[in-house]
Design a protein around this motif. Sequence first.
Motif, PDB file in Angstrom:
ATOM      1  N   ARG A 261      14.581   5.991 -24.591  1.00 45.71           N
ATOM      2  CA  ARG A 261      14.117   7.093 -25.443  1.00 45.71           C
ATOM      3  C   ARG A 261      12.626   6.950 -25.744  1.00 45.71           C
ATOM      4  O   ARG A 261      11.874   7.927 -25.677  1.00 45.71           O
ATOM      5  CB  ARG A 261      14.927   7.110 -26.736  1.00 45.71           C
ATOM      6  CG  ARG A 261      14.686   8.350 -27.571  1.00 45.71           C
ATOM      7  CD  ARG A 261      15.511   8.299 -28.840  1.00 45.71           C
ATOM      8  NE  ARG A 261      15.756   9.627 -29.360  1.00 45.71           N
ATOM      9  CZ  ARG A 261      16.325   9.858 -30.533  1.00 45.71           C
ATOM     10  NH1 ARG A 261      16.727   8.853 -31.284  1.00 45.71           N
ATOM     11  NH2 ARG A 261      16.522  11.091 -30.947  1.00 45.71           N
TER      12      ARG A 261
ATOM     13  N   ASP B 185      19.693  18.156 -18.406  1.00 42.59           N
ATOM     14  CA  ASP B 185      19.887  18.752 -19.728  1.00 42.59           C
ATOM     15  C   ASP B 185      21.372  18.707 -20.089  1.00 42.59           C
ATOM     16  O   ASP B 185      22.210  19.227 -19.337  1.00 42.59           O
ATOM     17  CB  ASP B 185      19.403  20.199 -19.712  1.00 42.59           C
ATOM     18  CG  ASP B 185      19.653  20.913 -21.021  1.00 42.59           C
ATOM     19  OD1 ASP B 185      19.180  20.419 -22.052  1.00 42.59           O
ATOM     20  OD2 ASP B 185      20.341  21.950 -21.001  1.00 42.59           O
TER      21      ASP B 185
ATOM     22  N   LEU C 279      23.009  23.093 -27.987  1.00 49.08           N
ATOM     23  CA  LEU C 279      23.773  21.953 -27.510  1.00 49.08           C
ATOM     24  C   LEU C 279      25.236  22.088 -27.883  1.00 49.08           C
ATOM     25  O   LEU C 279      26.073  21.390 -27.370  1.00 49.08           O
ATOM     26  CB  LEU C 279      23.199  20.654 -28.095  1.00 49.08           C
ATOM     27  CG  LEU C 279      21.854  20.197 -27.514  1.00 49.08           C
ATOM     28  CD1 LEU C 279      21.384  18.949 -28.243  1.00 49.08           C
ATOM     29  CD2 LEU C 279      21.972  19.909 -26.025  1.00 49.08           C
TER      30      LEU C 279
ATOM     31  N   MET D  26      15.313  23.115 -21.098  1.00 46.13           N
ATOM     32  CA  MET D  26      16.066  22.556 -22.214  1.00 46.13           C
ATOM     33  C   MET D  26      16.880  23.673 -22.861  1.00 46.13           C
ATOM     34  O   MET D  26      16.310  24.633 -23.399  1.00 46.13           O
ATOM     35  CB  MET D  26      15.123  21.925 -23.247  1.00 46.13           C
ATOM     36  CG  MET D  26      14.188  20.881 -22.675  1.00 46.13           C
ATOM     37  SD  MET D  26      15.065  19.462 -22.013  1.00 46.13           S
ATOM     38  CE  MET D  26      13.716  18.613 -21.168  1.00 46.13           C
TER      39      MET D  26
ATOM     40  N   PRO E  65      17.996  13.109 -26.337  1.00 44.59           N
ATOM     41  CA  PRO E  65      18.823  13.425 -27.505  1.00 44.59           C
ATOM     42  C   PRO E  65      19.976  12.464 -27.751  1.00 44.59           C
ATOM     43  O   PRO E  65      20.360  12.237 -28.895  1.00 44.59           O
ATOM     44  CB  PRO E  65      19.340  14.838 -27.208  1.00 44.59           C
ATOM     45  CG  PRO E  65      19.279  14.957 -25.718  1.00 44.59           C
ATOM     46  CD  PRO E  65      18.120  14.133 -25.280  1.00 44.59           C
ATOM     47  N   ASN E  66      20.561  11.896 -26.681  1.00 47.78           N
ATOM     48  CA  ASN E  66      21.752  11.065 -26.856  1.00 47.78           C
ATOM     49  C   ASN E  66      22.036  10.301 -25.561  1.00 47.78           C
ATOM     50  O   ASN E  66      21.352  10.476 -24.548  1.00 47.78           O
ATOM     51  CB  ASN E  66      22.965  11.926 -27.254  1.00 47.78           C
ATOM     52  CG  ASN E  66      23.116  13.145 -26.352  1.00 47.78           C
ATOM     53  OD1 ASN E  66      22.938  13.061 -25.134  1.00 47.78           O
ATOM     54  ND2 ASN E  66      23.419  14.285 -26.937  1.00 47.78           N
TER      55      ASN E  66
ATOM     56  N   TYR F 146       9.259  13.765 -23.929  1.00 44.81           N
ATOM     57  CA  TYR F 146      10.648  14.245 -23.917  1.00 44.81           C
ATOM     58  C   TYR F 146      11.480  13.381 -24.860  1.00 44.81           C
ATOM     59  O   TYR F 146      11.543  12.159 -24.696  1.00 44.81           O
ATOM     60  CB  TYR F 146      11.221  14.178 -22.504  1.00 44.81           C
ATOM     61  CG  TYR F 146      12.720  14.436 -22.430  1.00 44.81           C
ATOM     62  CD1 TYR F 146      13.239  15.683 -22.778  1.00 44.81           C
ATOM     63  CD2 TYR F 146      13.599  13.442 -22.003  1.00 44.81           C
ATOM     64  CE1 TYR F 146      14.613  15.926 -22.704  1.00 44.81           C
ATOM     65  CE2 TYR F 146      14.970  13.681 -21.924  1.00 44.81           C
ATOM     66  CZ  TYR F 146      15.461  14.919 -22.277  1.00 44.81           C
ATOM     67  OH  TYR F 146      16.814  15.151 -22.216  1.00 44.81           O
ATOM     68  N   ARG F 147      12.103  14.023 -25.821  1.00 47.31           N
ATOM     69  CA  ARG F 147      12.940  13.313 -26.776  1.00 47.31           C
ATOM     70  C   ARG F 147      14.372  13.270 -26.257  1.00 47.31           C
ATOM     71  O   ARG F 147      15.078  14.277 -26.273  1.00 47.31           O
ATOM     72  CB  ARG F 147      12.896  13.988 -28.155  1.00 47.31           C
ATOM     73  CG  ARG F 147      13.672  13.223 -29.232  1.00 47.31           C
ATOM     74  CD  ARG F 147      13.611  13.964 -30.563  1.00 47.31           C
ATOM     75  NE  ARG F 147      14.329  13.231 -31.582  1.00 47.31           N
ATOM     76  CZ  ARG F 147      15.653  13.297 -31.769  1.00 47.31           C
ATOM     77  NH1 ARG F 147      16.391  14.080 -30.984  1.00 47.31           N
ATOM     78  NH2 ARG F 147      16.234  12.605 -32.729  1.00 47.31           N
TER      79      ARG F 147
END
Length: 498
Positions: free
Chosen positions: A456, A297, A498, A494, A468-469, A465-466
């Motif tokens: 992704r 995470d 952020l 999660m 994020p970056n 699960y998305r």
Amino acid sequence: MCGIAGAYRTTDTVRIEQMLDRLTHRGPDGQGVVATDTGVLGHTRLAIIDLEGGRQPMEHDGALICFNGEIYNYRILRDRYLRDQTLETDSDTEVLLRLYRTLGPGFVNLLEGMFAFAILDGDDLFLARDPIGIKPLYLAQRDHTLLFASEIKALALQADQVTTFPPGTWYHSRFGSHAYYEFAQGWPRNGVFETVEQAKNAIRAVLRSAVHKRLLADVPVGVSLSGGLDSSIIALLACAELDHIETFAVGMEGSEDLEAARRMAQYLGTRHYEYVYTRAEMEAVLPDVIYYLESADPALVRSAVPNYFLARLASERVKVILTGEGADELYAGYDYMRALTTPEDLHRELEIAIRELHRTNLQRADRMFMAFGVEGRVPFLDVESIALALSLPPEWKLAAPGEPTKMLLREAFASDLPESIVQRPKQKFSAGAGSMYELARVAEERFDDQTFARERQRLMQRWNYRLPNKEALYYLDTLRAVLPERLIMPEMGMSRSL
């Protein structure tokens, strides 16, 4: 504070020894494995209370226990419920085992502390975890054998799937699982406090008591001091109890935390220690950080890096450290909470954030400190502190435009702390330490857009699960080098901010 591992319905000690080999960082002061007719318990010990007499696994009257954590009221419970018994040690471990034999599973409701433990008693297995999950515990099934351990990595070679043992729960092999604690008691009670001033007095009193409990130790105790509001309150209250206290801070050169911590340490007169790290050091330690953390995470890893350096620094001088974890979840300290404009929405969000702590910030704190054999204690997350905070009208926690978050907490200690600390805006650990975006830059250099897009899509299809970056991909790629994805993804918390 220790590491535990065990199995039920097997007598295979070799398997438990293999599990303990992956937990030795949690307990550098001793190790033991004991088998009974129905199971095996293993333990790696970090000696905090009764240094000579608290070795584990510990046996009493045919029952066996392995225990990770601290029970702050164990002497009170011993004197109240075990006064007719002659104990062999001054350890909380023995008190736990005897309370179980005397009172049965319900004794868990009496405990004040942080804990995860297992008891083998004849044909029975008993497991329990503290109310909000400060101490970790994981389960796995292999054939007809139930396995359990303090960290996922200990189970990685033993099972294909791992699950989290729920906080605030006990399990008995004959009686099943029982949730003994629930912090969310509905909407805050009306009429508990007629004025904000009464609430502030209560906050001071409950935190003073929480810190007092957590100074129980037969070894040196320190405080993590970032120079922010939360850690400064804990340091202030600890200094009121002890003649000498050691404080610790870390950050990159020129970071705000280092300067603020120096000012606060000087104000309190503590023996203060700091460590300044570089981007190169962050990259170098990242594999170790993620190995111990057992999460990819992004927000958690960012804060785990400075926490890792802090734990390493503190381990040179203390075995116990108090931190400010939990204040943001209790008093609405995160910036994203400013967008919650109704009391109902804010209170609901605080409950969710507290409920998820065992898979986010508490996991980070436990793993980073235990990587260096240091016990982290969290006064804000005392059950009385949680109960008080959630009983307060949530509208008192809403941040007005232009003012810092956590004004209720700030005002409660405004007369005791320097103005610069009281008014210092909330910053995440990684931001205050000056390292928040450094690893994100490394990730951008390491992964191209095509690789990110491909991963992704795959992670969404396989685990919902998305990603994020690219920073998250960097951390996940590092974690997959030491743990299989099947053990990581189902249990990974999660962070909500952020």
